[in-house]
Design an enzyme around this catalytic site. Structure first.
Site, short mmCIF file in Angstrom:
data_model
loop_
_atom_site.label_atom_id
_atom_site.label_comp_id
_atom_site.label_asym_id
_atom_site.label_seq_id
_atom_site.Cartn_x
_atom_site.Cartn_y
_atom_site.Cartn_z
N LYS A 30 0.81 -1.23 0.00
CA LYS A 30 0.00 0.00 0.00
C LYS A 30 0.85 1.28 0.00
O LYS A 30 0.42 2.29 -0.54
CB LYS A 30 -0.97 0.01 1.19
CG LYS A 30 -2.09 -1.01 1.06
CD LYS A 30 -3.06 -0.95 2.25
CE LYS A 30 -4.11 -2.04 2.15
NZ LYS A 30 -5.12 -1.95 3.23
N ASN A 79 -4.85 1.69 -1.58
CA ASN A 79 -5.33 0.30 -1.69
C ASN A 79 -6.06 0.06 -3.01
O ASN A 79 -6.52 -1.04 -3.27
CB ASN A 79 -6.23 -0.07 -0.51
CG ASN A 79 -7.61 0.52 -0.63
OD1 ASN A 79 -7.78 1.62 -1.16
ND2 ASN A 79 -8.62 -0.20 -0.16
N TYR A 107 -12.17 -8.30 10.92
CA TYR A 107 -13.32 -8.98 10.32
C TYR A 107 -13.17 -10.50 10.32
O TYR A 107 -14.07 -11.22 9.88
CB TYR A 107 -13.59 -8.48 8.90
CG TYR A 107 -12.42 -8.58 7.95
CD1 TYR A 107 -12.15 -9.77 7.29
CD2 TYR A 107 -11.58 -7.50 7.73
CE1 TYR A 107 -11.08 -9.87 6.42
CE2 TYR A 107 -10.51 -7.59 6.86
CZ TYR A 107 -10.26 -8.78 6.21
OH TYR A 107 -9.19 -8.87 5.35
N ASP A 131 -10.08 2.50 2.19
CA ASP A 131 -10.21 1.97 3.56
C ASP A 131 -10.91 2.98 4.46
O ASP A 131 -11.77 2.62 5.27
CB ASP A 131 -8.82 1.63 4.14
CG ASP A 131 -8.22 0.40 3.47
OD1 ASP A 131 -8.98 -0.50 3.10
OD2 ASP A 131 -6.98 0.36 3.31
N ASN A 160 -2.94 4.25 21.85
CA ASN A 160 -2.21 3.13 21.26
C ASN A 160 -1.25 2.56 22.29
O ASN A 160 -0.78 3.29 23.17
CB ASN A 160 -1.43 3.61 20.02
CG ASN A 160 -0.80 2.47 19.25
OD1 ASN A 160 -1.48 1.50 18.92
ND2 ASN A 160 0.49 2.57 18.96
N ARG A 161 -0.96 1.26 22.16
CA ARG A 161 0.00 0.62 23.07
C ARG A 161 1.30 1.43 23.12
O ARG A 161 1.79 1.76 24.20
CB ARG A 161 0.27 -0.81 22.60
CG ARG A 161 1.32 -1.54 23.40
CD ARG A 161 1.47 -2.96 22.94
NE ARG A 161 1.86 -3.06 21.53
CZ ARG A 161 1.98 -4.18 20.86
NH1 ARG A 161 1.71 -5.34 21.45
NH2 ARG A 161 2.34 -4.19 19.60
N GLY A 166 -1.45 2.07 13.81
CA GLY A 166 -0.73 1.46 12.69
C GLY A 166 -1.31 1.91 11.36
O GLY A 166 -2.01 2.93 11.28
N GLY A 167 -0.99 1.17 10.31
CA GLY A 167 -1.41 1.55 8.96
C GLY A 167 -2.92 1.63 8.82
O GLY A 167 -3.47 2.58 8.25
P1 ATR Z 1 -1.95 -2.62 10.37
O1 ATR Z 1 -1.43 -2.25 9.03
O2 ATR Z 1 -2.84 -3.82 10.37
O3 ATR Z 1 -2.58 -1.46 11.07
P2 ATR Z 1 0.44 -2.26 11.95
O4 ATR Z 1 0.75 -1.02 11.15
O5 ATR Z 1 1.52 -3.21 12.28
O6 ATR Z 1 -0.67 -3.13 11.21
O7 ATR Z 1 -0.29 -1.77 13.30
C1 ATR Z 1 -0.75 -2.68 14.26
C2 ATR Z 1 -1.47 -1.90 15.36
O8 ATR Z 1 -1.99 -2.84 16.30
C3 ATR Z 1 -0.58 -0.97 16.16
O9 ATR Z 1 -1.38 0.10 16.63
C4 ATR Z 1 -0.12 -1.88 17.31
O10 ATR Z 1 0.31 -1.20 18.45
P3 ATR Z 1 1.85 -0.71 18.56
O11 ATR Z 1 1.92 0.54 17.72
O12 ATR Z 1 2.07 -0.44 20.00
O13 ATR Z 1 2.69 -1.82 18.02
C5 ATR Z 1 -1.42 -2.59 17.59
N1 ATR Z 1 -1.28 -3.87 18.29
C6 ATR Z 1 -0.95 -5.06 17.75
N2 ATR Z 1 -0.96 -6.02 18.68
C7 ATR Z 1 -1.31 -5.41 19.85
C8 ATR Z 1 -1.48 -5.87 21.20
N3 ATR Z 1 -1.31 -7.14 21.52
N4 ATR Z 1 -1.83 -4.97 22.12
C9 ATR Z 1 -2.02 -3.67 21.81
N5 ATR Z 1 -1.86 -3.18 20.56
C10 ATR Z 1 -1.52 -4.04 19.59
#
Ligand code: ATR
Length: 251
Positions: free
Chosen positions: A47, A68, A197, A83, A132-133, A111-112
Site C-alpha cells: 500500500k 489500496n 473482520y 479503507d 495506542n499501546r 498502525g497503517g
Molecule cells: P496494520 O497495518 O494492520 O494497522 P500495523 O501497522 O503493524 O498493522 O499496526 C498494528 C497496530 O496494532 C498498532 O497500533 C499496534 O500497536 P503498537 O503501535 O504499540 O505496536 C497494535 N497492536 C498489535 N498487537 C497489539 C497488542 N497485543 N496490544 C495492543 N496493541 C496491539
C-alpha cells in the site's frame, strides 16, 4: 464481492488475484499499463510501496500515505484509498450520515489501518482521541490528522467516548491478544466498531453487545471499501446487497 457485482450488472469485467513480490512491484505496475488493466486492488505490504510508481494520488490517499486502489485511465494511474471511506460508511450505517460530527470518538491503534480510519473520522467531524499501546505513535498520528492523543484509557480528554473504533490487530484470528478494549469501558448507548473482520464476531464485538452498545462489525468496513473500489473501477453505483451476499457466502 466484485465478481458478483459485475455479474449482476452485466459488466464485462473480471477480478483476479495476483501474487507479486516487492522486487516485481514496479514491473507489475508497468504491466498493468501495458495490458490496459482497468484497476488494481493493493494489499499489504504494497500500500505504501506502490506510490512511487503511480502518476497521481487522490488527495486523501496522499495524506494517508497509503493506496489500496489504483485506477488506470488510458495509462494514467491514480492511487486511491477506500479503507477510510469503508470505515466511514460502515459507521454511518449505524449513526446516520453526519452522525459522527462533534461526537467524542476514541480510536484504538496507530498502525497503517488506524491511520486510514483516523483520517476518515476527522474528515467526518468526529471529536477524535487516539490511544495506542506505543503512545508515541498515537501522538504522531494525532498530530498528523489534527486529533488528541491519550496515554491509556484512564486519561481520555473527553471522559467516556460515545464512539469507539478498534483498529489494532488484536482479536484477529491468530493474534495472541483477544481484545485491547476493557469490557468495563463499554456502555449502553455507545457505538463500538471493530475493524477486525476475521473472526466475524470478535471478543470486543461480543463484549460491546453484552454491554448494550451498538456494534459495527469489521466486515461492514470490508464490504464498503470494496463497494467504493467498484465505483472507482466501473463508474457505477455498487450493488451493495449483492456484494454483501457474496461476502457472507465466502465466509
Ligand atoms: P496494520 O497495518 O494492520 O494497522 P500495523 O501497522 O503493524 O498493522 O499496526 C498494528 C497496530 O496494532 C498498532 O497500533 C499496534 O500497536 P503498537 O503501535 O504499540 O505496536 C497494535 N497492536 C498489535 N498487537 C497489539 C497488542 N497485543 N496490544 C495492543 N496493541 C496491539
Amino acid at each position: 464481492m466484485h465478481q458478483a457485482a459485475y455479474r449482476t450488472l452485466g459488466l464485462d469485467y473480471v477480478y483476479v488475484p495476483f501474487a507479486i513480490t516487492t522486487e516485481r512491484l514496479e514491473q507489475a505496475v508497468h504491466g498493468m499499463r501495458a495490458l490496459g488493466i482497468r484497476g488494481f486492488g493493493v494489499s499489504m505490504p504494497f500500500k505504501q510501496q506502490v506510490i512511487p510508481w503511480l502518476d497521481a494520488l487522490e488527495p486523501t490517499a496522499a495524506k494517508i500515505g497509503a493506496v489500496n486502489t489504483i485506477v488506470n485511465d488510458d495509462g494514467h494511474l491514480t492511487g486511491h484509498n477506500t479503507d477510510w471511506t469503508g470505515a466511514l460508511r460502515a459507521l454511518e450505517e449505524a449513526l446516520g450520515s453526519d452522525g459522527l460530527r462533534g461526537r467524542p470518538t476514541l480510536l484504538v491503534g496507530a498502525g497503517g489501518a488506524a491511520r486510514a480510519v483516523a483520517f476518515g473520522l476527522v474528515r467526518a467531524g468526529a471529536d477524535l482521541t487516539i490511544a495506542n499501546r506505543t503512545a508515541s505513535k498515537a501522538e504522531q498520528l494525532a498530530e498528523d490528522v489534527g486529533a488528541s492523543a491519550a496515554r491509556g484509557f484512564d486519561a481520555l480528554p473527553h471522559g467516556v467516548p460515545e464512539v469507539i473504533v478498534q483498529a489494532t490487530s488484536a482479536g484477529m484470528s491468530g493474534s495472541p491478544t483477544p481484545t485491547v478494549v476493557p469490557a468495563s469501558m463499554l456502555r449502553e448507548g455507545m457505538t463500538v466498531m471493530d475493524i477486525v473482520y476475521q473472526p466475524r464476531e470478535t471478543q470486543l464485538i461480543r463484549d460491546a453487545a453484552r454491554a448494550g452498545a451498538r456494534t459495527v462489525h469489521g466486515w461492514r468496513m470490508l464490504l464498503h471499501q470494496a463497494a467504493r473500489q467498484f465505483e472507482l473501477y466501473t463508474g457505477r453505483s455498487a450493488p451493495l446487497d449483492v456484494m454483501d451476499a457474496a461476502l457472507r457466502e465466502s465466509r
